[in-house]
Design a protein around this motif. Structure first.
Motif, PDB file in Angstrom:
ATOM      1  N   UNK A 174       0.827  -1.205   0.000  1.00 35.87           N
ATOM      2  CA  UNK A 174       0.000   0.000   0.000  1.00 35.87           C
ATOM      3  C   UNK A 174       0.864   1.259   0.000  1.00 35.87           C
ATOM      4  N   UNK A 175       1.904   1.271   0.830  1.00 31.84           N
ATOM      5  CA  UNK A 175       2.789   2.440   0.898  1.00 31.84           C
ATOM      6  C   UNK A 175       3.554   2.604  -0.418  1.00 31.84           C
ATOM      7  N   UNK A 176       4.060   1.506  -0.952  1.00 26.59           N
ATOM      8  CA  UNK A 176       4.824   1.566  -2.204  1.00 26.59           C
ATOM      9  C   UNK A 176       3.951   2.043  -3.355  1.00 26.59           C
ATOM     10  N   UNK A 177       2.719   1.599  -3.386  1.00 24.95           N
ATOM     11  CA  UNK A 177       1.785   1.966  -4.451  1.00 24.95           C
ATOM     12  C   UNK A 177       1.361   3.428  -4.325  1.00 24.95           C
ATOM     13  N   UNK A 178       0.759   3.774  -3.209  1.00 24.94           N
ATOM     14  CA  UNK A 178       0.154   5.098  -3.069  1.00 24.94           C
ATOM     15  C   UNK A 178       1.160   6.210  -2.806  1.00 24.94           C
ATOM     16  N   UNK A 179       2.185   5.915  -2.005  1.00 26.83           N
ATOM     17  CA  UNK A 179       3.123   6.964  -1.592  1.00 26.83           C
ATOM     18  C   UNK A 179       4.372   7.021  -2.466  1.00 26.83           C
ATOM     19  N   UNK A 180       4.863   5.857  -2.895  1.00 28.40           N
ATOM     20  CA  UNK A 180       6.102   5.834  -3.677  1.00 28.40           C
ATOM     21  C   UNK A 180       5.841   5.716  -5.178  1.00 28.40           C
ATOM     22  N   UNK A 181       4.604   5.456  -5.567  1.00 31.86           N
ATOM     23  CA  UNK A 181       4.276   5.391  -6.990  1.00 31.86           C
ATOM     24  C   UNK A 181       4.742   4.131  -7.679  1.00 31.86           C
ATOM     25  N   UNK A 182       4.928   3.049  -6.938  1.00 29.53           N
ATOM     26  CA  UNK A 182       5.441   1.822  -7.514  1.00 29.53           C
ATOM     27  C   UNK A 182       4.324   0.917  -8.018  1.00 29.53           C
ATOM     28  N   UNK A 183       4.617   0.207  -9.093  1.00 30.80           N
ATOM     29  CA  UNK A 183       3.789  -0.921  -9.495  1.00 30.80           C
ATOM     30  C   UNK A 183       4.391  -2.142  -8.829  1.00 30.80           C
ATOM     31  N   UNK A 184       3.648  -2.743  -7.929  1.00 32.56           N
ATOM     32  CA  UNK A 184       4.165  -3.846  -7.123  1.00 32.56           C
ATOM     33  C   UNK A 184       3.833  -5.164  -7.800  1.00 32.56           C
ATOM     34  N   UNK A 185       4.873  -5.966  -8.036  1.00 31.85           N
ATOM     35  CA  UNK A 185       4.704  -7.293  -8.623  1.00 31.85           C
ATOM     36  C   UNK A 185       5.076  -8.330  -7.569  1.00 31.85           C
ATOM     37  N   UNK A 186       4.162  -9.225  -7.287  1.00 27.29           N
ATOM     38  CA  UNK A 186       4.413 -10.278  -6.313  1.00 27.29           C
ATOM     39  C   UNK A 186       5.214 -11.399  -6.974  1.00 27.29           C
ATOM     40  N   UNK A 187       6.349 -11.704  -6.372  1.00 29.97           N
ATOM     41  CA  UNK A 187       7.254 -12.718  -6.927  1.00 29.97           C
ATOM     42  C   UNK A 187       7.390 -13.880  -5.955  1.00 29.97           C
ATOM     43  N   UNK A 657       0.057  13.125  -8.071  1.00 31.36           N
ATOM     44  CA  UNK A 657      -0.168  11.691  -7.913  1.00 31.36           C
ATOM     45  C   UNK A 657       1.155  10.971  -8.109  1.00 31.36           C
ATOM     46  N   UNK A 658       1.556  10.164  -7.140  1.00 28.17           N
ATOM     47  CA  UNK A 658       2.837   9.467  -7.233  1.00 28.17           C
ATOM     48  C   UNK A 658       2.780   8.284  -8.197  1.00 28.17           C
ATOM     49  N   UNK A 659       1.668   7.570  -8.208  1.00 27.05           N
ATOM     50  CA  UNK A 659       1.566   6.379  -9.051  1.00 27.05           C
ATOM     51  C   UNK A 659       0.854   6.734 -10.340  1.00 27.05           C
ATOM     52  N   UNK A 660       1.560   6.576 -11.450  1.00 26.40           N
ATOM     53  CA  UNK A 660       0.986   6.974 -12.738  1.00 26.40           C
ATOM     54  C   UNK A 660      -0.295   6.196 -13.052  1.00 26.40           C
TER      55      UNK A 660
END
Length: 775
Positions: A174-187, A657-660
């Motif tokens: 949630x933090x990486x997505x909303x605050x850091x703008x990351x697309x999170x991929x579960x590996x 917006x951090x996450x495009x």
């Protein structure tokens, strides 16, 4: 559920410092700790030095200098107890298991209950990192792998273990997505996860095959580049960018951790040429050169390329690859081309795509996760399974079998079908079970590409389209080349405003191109100037002025939602929006002076209004005009949305917006909120400008720069025209000018400059080279 407010980063090297800077960009407080270096003057020298360096480098890790104040430097001896304040502790130290485990034991002794601990490793498995650690530590531990540079690379690979709390993973995601703008991929917890595992095989294959076949680096980069949707750096340009010296470490790690039967081992063979380059300091751009270099001997700047056969440098040439020309964007034709280049393209991409297919279910549960990792981690336009759909899974399987290579099971599962399909307007992916499943978007994500799959445009022409994005909001999209502004866009925008007025509540201006807009179509302008079509040029300027003003004064809210470059006319349309919701990585600027003209679609007028009403400058006509003159005459471009606020390209209350991927949804919400608040159009503009004395002061400043060699002769001509506009011409400083008067000045000075030979030369040079001419 854990809520992350305070972050600590342990390790102030390139990655650790970059992660800390980006957390600071998000507005969060971040503690940056490293060891106390022997003999250092200050015990926090490493962390403090990292922050100081990041304030100087380009591209900048910080989105603005103010963000640096969110980083608190410290050291691992005096400040370890401060980790008790952190909600997320990020370990980014050297890739040595003994050092990491020793640090984890120290972290565990001081951290608070429920805090999340993660490693940035991409080489050590999670299972090894937590082996022997207490259960309390293991349940809060995960791997969150950032890509370098952390500010700009959107991918984060997230790995949990069997004991990791789902709440810990959810909090970081949630933090990486909303605050850091990351697309999170579960590996899955496999060697090098997704992007680097596949990316290293691709690069190693490309290098080994090119060297053994004796090909030219320019031809290789032309092949393994744009035709395949891969950045124009290709392979060798990419290696120069990231550094050749990193490759041996990554390949050694994979060699030691992958199963003995992994296809990587077959391609992981020594390349003596590369080993020699590294030994001699030719490690790429950060070294003495790499596969390409700039030869500055004799005071010149000659681009050279390495001959892969002799190991000597020669003058670089333009690639001339018949296989690329003949294939005409047909990837299967390129891979089948009967030439050494076609054979090379297959020798690289055939095994790479086969390897990607073999990893389905091994590194991630879904093929969409593998594609996303390669798009965002290696900047591929399409992921490997999307590329397979371009050439056909059946064709690839047959070609692999014909060459004696193993055909991965999922290619057999896909026989006669595609990996992706659109069903009832929704994108689906092929699963390992042979059935199609929805490609899931995170909650709150709205993508225009999904809207376009499920609907038809309300309006469309060759350069733009209008879409219904739901809840009474329409979206205007540029579709021209590089989203350059042209008469078709102006024409459809006028029609769109009339349609929105009758059928919708609000309008969002947005597109999902690499850049929002690079500005006006210079090619059209140059053509018109070359045939002396001055009436047509002036008509286009007037059309732009009236269209943009109509946009600003429309009876419904208009919200701009840019990402990437928003230059010239692309900046001006944002200046006329009622609000802007910008992606954090938006680079906004009025750059017209660089091509010998002045902003003439209301850009000067809008910037004057902003600095007179919002700018932190002394009262009176001159300070605001001087500030706008400084910004526009130097073609200043904001290097982030945060910096755009300091230049007033964005207003203080415009959103970021951090996450495009969330940009369109945020812009739509902003528009609806304005409707709900009872939107009314802005009042007419009025300007108090400094008149002839102000113009003289601006021109005097330019003459000073000319004497110092900081301004060229044509700079002086263009700046003089700009000064005429911003001063209000011959207007008395005591008079108030309306918007029409300022727009008339913009148009008159634009038309004067467009007839200048110096301006024509600048436009021609920009179109030819993509760089400004200093004439």
């Amino acid at each position: 559920m854990t809520e992350i407010k305070t972050v600590a980063v342990l390790g102030a090297g390139v990655m650790g410092a970059g992660i800390a800077a980006h957390v600071a960009n998000a507005g969060a407080r971040v503690l940056l700790l490293d060891i106390v270096p022997p003999g250092a003057e200050t015990r926090n020298a490493l962390a403090e030095g990292a922050v100081a360096r990041m304030l100087k480098v380009d591209p900048a890790p910080f989105m603005g200098k103010a963000a640096a104040r969110n980083v608190i430097p410290g050291n691992l001896e005096d400040d370890l107890d401060k980790l008790a304040e952190a909600d997320w502790i990020i370990e980014a130290v050297i890739e040595r298991l003994d050092i990491k485990r020793d640090l984890y034991a120290r972290i565990e002794a001081v951290r608070k209950e429920g805090s999340v601990v993660s490693s940035n490793t991409s080489t050590l498995p999670l299972s090894t990192l937590v082996e022997g650690m207490p259960e309390r530590f293991a349940r809060d531990f995960l791997i969150a792998h950032f890509f370098n540079p952390p500010r700009y690379m959107r991918l984060m690979e997230l790995v949990g273990g069997p004991r990791t709390r789902p709440e810990a993973l959810a909090a970081v995601e949630r933090f990486a997505d909303l605050r850091l703008g990351k697309s999170v991929v579960h590996c899955k917890d496999t060697p090098s996860f997704i992007a680097n595992r596949l990316g290293v095989v691709w690069i190693q294959t490309a290098v080994v095959e090119a060297v053994e076949r004796g090909l030219d680096v320019e031809d290789v980069d032309a092949l393994i580049g744009k035709p395949m949707g891969i950045p124009k750096t290709g392979v060798f340009g990419l290696l120069d960018l990231v550094g050749l010296d990193l490759i041996p470490h990554v390949t050694a790690s994979l060699a030691g951790s992958l199963p003995k039967d992994d296809p990587f081992h077959a391609i992981n063979r020594p390349v003596p040429l590369v080993e020699r380059m590294i030994a001699e300091g030719y490690t790429g751009r950060k070294g003495k050169g790499g596969f390409y270099r700039l030869n500055r001997s004799g005071g010149g700047r000659v681009k050279e390329a390495l001959d892969l056969t002799t190991g000597d440098y020669r003058v670089s040439r333009k690639a001339d690859v018949a296989a690329v020309k003949d294939s005409r964007k047909d990837l299967r034709a390129l891979l089948s081309h009967d030439s050494p280049h076609g054979a090379y393209a297959w020798a690289v991409m055939g095994p790479t795509l086969a390897y990607a297919a073999s990893l389905a279910g091994v590194v991630a549960d879904h093929i969409a996760e593998i594609d996303e990792a390669m798009r965002l981690g290696y900047a591929w336009t399409q992921g490997p399974f999307e590329l397979i759909d371009r050439i056909g899974a059946d064709w690839l399987a047959e070609r692999l079998a014909a060459d004696g290579m193993t055909v991965p099971a999922i290619l057999k599962t896909a026989a006669g079908r595609a990996f992706y399909r659109v069903e009832d307007g929704h994108l689906q992916q092929l699963g390992l079970d042979g059935a199609y499943h929805p490609v899931q978007r995170p909650e709150g994500v709205l993508l225009l590409e999904d809207v376009k799959r499920a609907s038809k445009p309300i309006l469309r022409n060759a350069s733009a389209a209008l879409w219904d994005i739901g809840d009474g909001v329409a979206c205007f999209e540029f579709t021209s080349k590089m989203n350059a502004m042209d008469p078709d866009i102006m024409d459809l925008l006028g029609k769109a405003m009339r349609r929105v007025k009758t059928d919708y509540k609000a309008l969002v201006i947005h597109n999902e191109g690499t850049n929002f807009s690079v500005g006006a179509n210079l090619g059209l302008a140059l053509f018109a100037a070359n045939i002396a079509a001055w009436t047509e040029i002036e008509s286009l300027v007037e059309q732009g002025q009236e269209t943009y003003r109509a946009l600003r004064t429309a009876p419904f809210p208009v919200v701009g939602a840019p990402s990437g470059m928003a230059l010239g006319g692309g900046c001006e349309i944002l200046l006329h929006c009622d609000a802007v919701q910008a992606h954090a990585e938006t680079y906004i600027g009025l750059v017209e002076c660089g091509v010998g003209i002045v902003p003439a679609w209301g850009g000067c007028a809008e910037m004057l209004h902003r600095w007179q009403t919002l700018g932190r400058v002394p009262k009176g006509p001159m300070p605001a005009a001087a500030k706008v003159f400084e910004t526009i005459s130097t073609a200043t471009v904001a290097k982030s949305a945060a910096e755009a606020k300091t230049l007033l390209y964005l207003r203080p209350d415009d959103g970021i917006t951090m996450n495009r991927s969330r940009l369109l949804a945020d812009a739509k919400a902003r528009a609806l909120a304005m409707v709900e608040a009872g939107y009314t159009p802005p009042e007419p503009r009025a300007y108090a400008l400094p008149g002839p004395s102000g113009r003289a002061a601006m021109e005097m400043a330019v003459r000073g720069f000319r004497r110092l060699g900081k301004a060229t002769p044509h700079d002086a001509v263009v700046s003089g025209a700009l000064a005429e506009v911003l001063s209000g011409g011959d207007a008395d400083p005591l008079d108030t000018l309306d918007e029409d008067a300022v727009l008339d000045l913009e148009r008159a000075q634009f038309m004067r400059l467009v007839r200048e030979a110096g301006t024509i030369a600048r436009v021609e040079h920009m179109l030819l080279t993509g760089k400004p001419l200093r004439n």
